[in-house]
Design an enzyme around this catalytic site. Structure first.
Site, PDB file in Angstrom:
ATOM      1  N   ASP A 260       0.851  -1.175   0.000  1.00  0.00           N
ATOM      2  CA  ASP A 260       0.000   0.000   0.000  1.00  0.00           C
ATOM      3  C   ASP A 260       0.901   1.244   0.000  1.00  0.00           C
ATOM      4  O   ASP A 260       2.121   1.177   0.195  1.00  0.00           O
ATOM      5  CB  ASP A 260      -0.986  -0.009   1.177  1.00  0.00           C
ATOM      6  CG  ASP A 260      -2.237   0.819   0.857  1.00  0.00           C
ATOM      7  OD1 ASP A 260      -2.210   1.592  -0.114  1.00  0.00           O
ATOM      8  OD2 ASP A 260      -3.250   0.692   1.577  1.00  0.00           O
TER       9      ASP A 260
HETATM   10  C1  BGC Z   1      -5.073   3.147  -0.019  1.00  0.00           C
HETATM   11  C2  BGC Z   1      -5.265   2.086  -1.085  1.00  0.00           C
HETATM   12  C3  BGC Z   1      -5.141   2.692  -2.442  1.00  0.00           C
HETATM   13  C4  BGC Z   1      -3.772   3.368  -2.550  1.00  0.00           C
HETATM   14  C5  BGC Z   1      -3.499   3.970  -3.904  1.00  0.00           C
HETATM   15  C6  BGC Z   1      -3.834   3.985  -0.235  1.00  0.00           C
HETATM   16  O1  BGC Z   1      -3.804   5.066   0.604  1.00  0.00           O
HETATM   17  O2  BGC Z   1      -5.017   2.533   1.240  1.00  0.00           O
HETATM   18  O3  BGC Z   1      -6.512   1.479  -0.919  1.00  0.00           O
HETATM   19  O4  BGC Z   1      -5.323   1.728  -3.437  1.00  0.00           O
HETATM   20  O5  BGC Z   1      -3.720   4.398  -1.581  1.00  0.00           O
HETATM   21  O6  BGC Z   1      -4.221   5.105  -4.151  1.00  0.00           O
END
Ligand code: BGC
Length: 717
Positions: free
Chosen positions: A262
């Protein structure tokens, strides 16, 4: 491309090429200023040529970004491996569907598959080939803001809807499909006190019986990507959690796809207190077989050094890179890197009639009728209706995580109502949806118009971005100003119907007790206005069933239907019972249980029976029930089957959803609904953490929500 050709590509790559393939940068990180790269990628020391060799780019979703990537990086630097664009395509891309928490209330797996299929179509023509969806985090605490992205509180519903979404996104990996990602693995929705990113701590029984099943279902449905969560599990951040990422995911489940961290999760391991520095982070995440690092560059900085020191091997690196090359190949990116869709094709597909029609159906099927004393559906001959409230004339009824969907493509509820209802409509906003707004100046006008009409339709709820990442709440009540508006209106007109717009269950008992009907629209998406109007005036009967419990008060949280019995269950929820598991100042039971949702008709259940009341492993029995539409319009019902395992090697929940069937019945029509109960339905991870069914007695319940006590006993012998 054949395996041999892919191997040849891998063999031709330098170590730097390989490491860059495993690095993902958000598009917003490489701003150009006078032709020079600036922004975070510059600070990380990336050159333009390095950028061209990155394996994936995050969230480059519009034409100018895609053209920029192609012309200024890929082509200019002669990169041989296509960059894949990975993007957050959540509940839609251009056409917004209801938030997934709402969609889960449809209990309609085909609908879930169709919605993600169409989201994939729109995303793919915009250049996207991988999505960061689907989120199958199970949530029992609505204080957590990301609940809106989830399928709610039930493992089985999560399995069914999650797998359907994956199938829809990925299809057969054709031109209009995208690779889907099961996220956030695992337990993210169980953050303590509902506070985002907070500690997660649970037993392995709970992990395996409750939180892992939806992920396993997504992997079995063929999900190509998996994203570890920000949280810890058994004391280790998921990004470097070998037990979960290697032992369970890769070895037990045989997952061969790509794992992507993430956003910024790598260095956060230092803040968690698990790694002392970035080099240790890179080592630990790599060791946990996290293939792609999102938004940071510890792999770029340290993998080479770790190779030279012999801490990691080239074979491990190749394995990770090959997983990604295979995925790109599966998506056909070597032949068509998805930068070549024409503007014409986009215009033909974005928000096309077919997609809008699906969005309308999805919004209608997701809405949940929470209360109705008979006032709904509204009569189109009613002489006058006032629409009041912050959402009534709003285009932004999309909710958070809307990616490329725009409120500009939405027709507000008020305008849609005018198409269905021919009587006199008046409108006042009354107050805003802001959580801390105290401006009462709009209330007077609202009360004035409310006093002059037969019926008031009042919209209450959240602001669109109040349920999202980083949006945990201490309080699940409506903004105080909205109660004030309601109370003032009630002084002049008791005929109040509430439309709820929200991204999470809210504590609305104060509303429930005072108004005649409540229709929960969640955040219904692009066609939410039309769906609302159709339901209000009875063009369709609501049929959504709650994917998540609505508590009476936030103090009950977490509150969920599939809890354990305890040694001292409360015998009477309406009064104070000494020395039992309950509160002295209020009930245990929620306002609306899981699976709950009314219709404009009454459904009668009868003749619940089993084909036998005993069976052995390997056999199955049939449960059947008659369901009758006792109303005078056609309507859909979600018939739900729950099972309780009375005694186990570990205690079992009081009830668990094990099956559901959605049926459409004409007025007066009766249908037999059947379920097959087999050993798998009774299986769980027991005291030895082995999966299987244990012999003994069970209770099967059938009904229209999780509170049903219509039941029969049976035995596994
Ligand atoms: C979130 C994810 C997301 C990623 C990319 C993160 O902050 O937890 O769910 O896919 O950002 O935008």
């Amino acid at each position: 491309m054949t395996e041999k050709e892919l191997q040849a590509i891998l063999d031709g790559m330098t170590t730097e090429d390989k490491i860059l393939q495993l690095t993902q940068m958000p598009y917003v990180y490489f701003k150009k200023d006078g032709g020079e790269i600036t922004g975070p990628v510059k600070e990380m020391g990336f050159s333009e040529a390095d950028i061209s060799r990155l394996g994936t780019i995050l969230n480059a979703r519009n034409q100018s970004a895609v053209t920029d990537l192609l012309e200024n990086y890929q082509l200019k630097n002669g990169a041989k491996i296509p960059m894949a664009i990975m993007a957050d395509v959540t509940h839609g891309f251009k056409t917004a569907f209801p938030i997934w928490l709402g969609l889960a209330c449809s209990f309609d797996e085909q609908l879930a598959e169709n919605c993600s299929k169409m989201a994939a179509t729109e995303a793919s023509v915009a250049g996207v080939s991988m999505t960061c969806s689907t989120m199958v985090d199970l949530v029992r605490d609505p204080r957590w803001g990301r609940v809106m992205e989830s399928f709610g509180e039930d493992p089985y519903l999560g399995e069914v809807m999650g797998a359907a979404n994956i199938r829809g996104f990925q299809g057969n990996f054709g031109r209009y499909n995208v690779a889907a990602c099961a996220k956030h693995y695992v337990g993210y929705g169980a953050c303590e006190a509902g506070r985002d990113y907070n500690t997660v701590d649970m037993s392995e029984y709970t992990l395996r019986n409750v939180y892992l099943p939806p992920f396993k279902a997504c992997i079995e449905a063929g999900a190509q990507i998996l994203m570890p969560a920000f949280n810890i599990m058994f004391g280790v951040p998921m990004t470097m959690n070998n037990k979960l990422m290697v032992d369970i995911l890769r070895e037990e489940w045989g997952f061969n796809g790509v794992t992507v961290s993430d956003y910024n999760a790598f260095p956060e391991a230092i803040t968690h207190g698990l790694a002392q520095n970035e080099k240790e982070v890179a080592y630990k995440a790599f060791d946990a077989e996290v293939d792609i690092e999102m938004a940071t560059a510890t792999y770029v900085k340290y993998l080479k050094e770790l190779l030279q020191e012999g801490k990691i091997s080239m074979a491990q690196l190749d394995k990770s890179v090959m997983r990604q090359l295979k995925l790109k190949n599966k998506l056909g990116l070597f032949e068509n890197p998805r930068y070549s869709y024409s503007e014409e094709e986009k215009q033909k597909l974005f928000l096309c009639e077919e997609h809008r029609a699906l969005a309308l159906t999805a919004a209608e099927e997701s809405a949940v009728l929470l209360k109705n004393d008979g006032v709904l559906p509204l009569d189109i001959n009613t002489e006058s209706i006032a629409f009041i409230g912050p959402h009534a004339n709003e285009k932004n009824i999309l909710g958070a995580w809307v990616t490329e969907c725009s409120p500009d493509d939405v027709t507000p509820v008020l305008d849609c109502v005018k198409d269905v209802y021919k009587g006199r409509v008046s409108y006042a906003k009354g107050c805003s949806w802001d959580i801390d707004d105290c401006d009462e100046s709009g209330i007077k006008e609202a009360v004035e118009i409310a006093s002059k009409v037969k019926t008031v339709v009042l919209t209450l709820g959240e602001a669109p971005n109040d349920s999202s990442e980083g949006c945990s709440k201490l309080n699940l009540d409506l903004p105080e100003i909205q109660y004030k508006l309601l109370d003032e209106i009630l002084k002049v007109n008791k005929n109040v119907v509430v439309l709820l717009f929200t991204g999470r269950p809210l504590t609305i008992k104060r509303v429930h007790d005072k108004v005649r009907a409540i229709l929960n629209m969640w955040w219904p998406g692009t066609e939410g206005g039309r769906a609302t109007a159709n339901l209000l005036f009875g063009k369709k009967s609501p049929c959504g069933k709650l994917s998540m419990t609505f508590p009476i008060t936030v103090a009950q949280c977490p509150v969920y239907y599939n809890h354990f019995n305890t040694g001292r269950p409360r015998s009477d929820d309406s009064k104070r019972v000494p020395f039992c598991s309950g509160y002295i100042d209020g009930p245990n039971k929620p306002l609306y249980p899981f699976g709950y949702g009314l219709s404009y008709v009454k459904f009668e259940y009868s003749n619940f029976s089993l084909s036998a009341n005993k069976f052995t492993a390997g056999e199955s029995i049939k449960a059947s029930v008659l369901v009758k539409n006792a109303g005078n319009i056609e309507a859909k019902e979600v018939v739900q089957l729950y099972i309780r395992d009375e005694f186990g090697s570990i205690v079992r929940p009081v009830k668990e959803l094990k099956g559901f069937k959605k049926i459409l019945l004409n007025p007066g029509e009766e249908q037999e609904v059947c379920f097959e109960i087999d050993e798998k339905m009774l299986s769980f991870y027991g005291a030895d953490l082995k999966y299987g069914a244990e012999k003994g007695t069970f209770i099967a319940f059938v009904g229209s929500n999780s509170d049903t006590d219509y039941s029969i006993k049976f035995e596994l012998i």
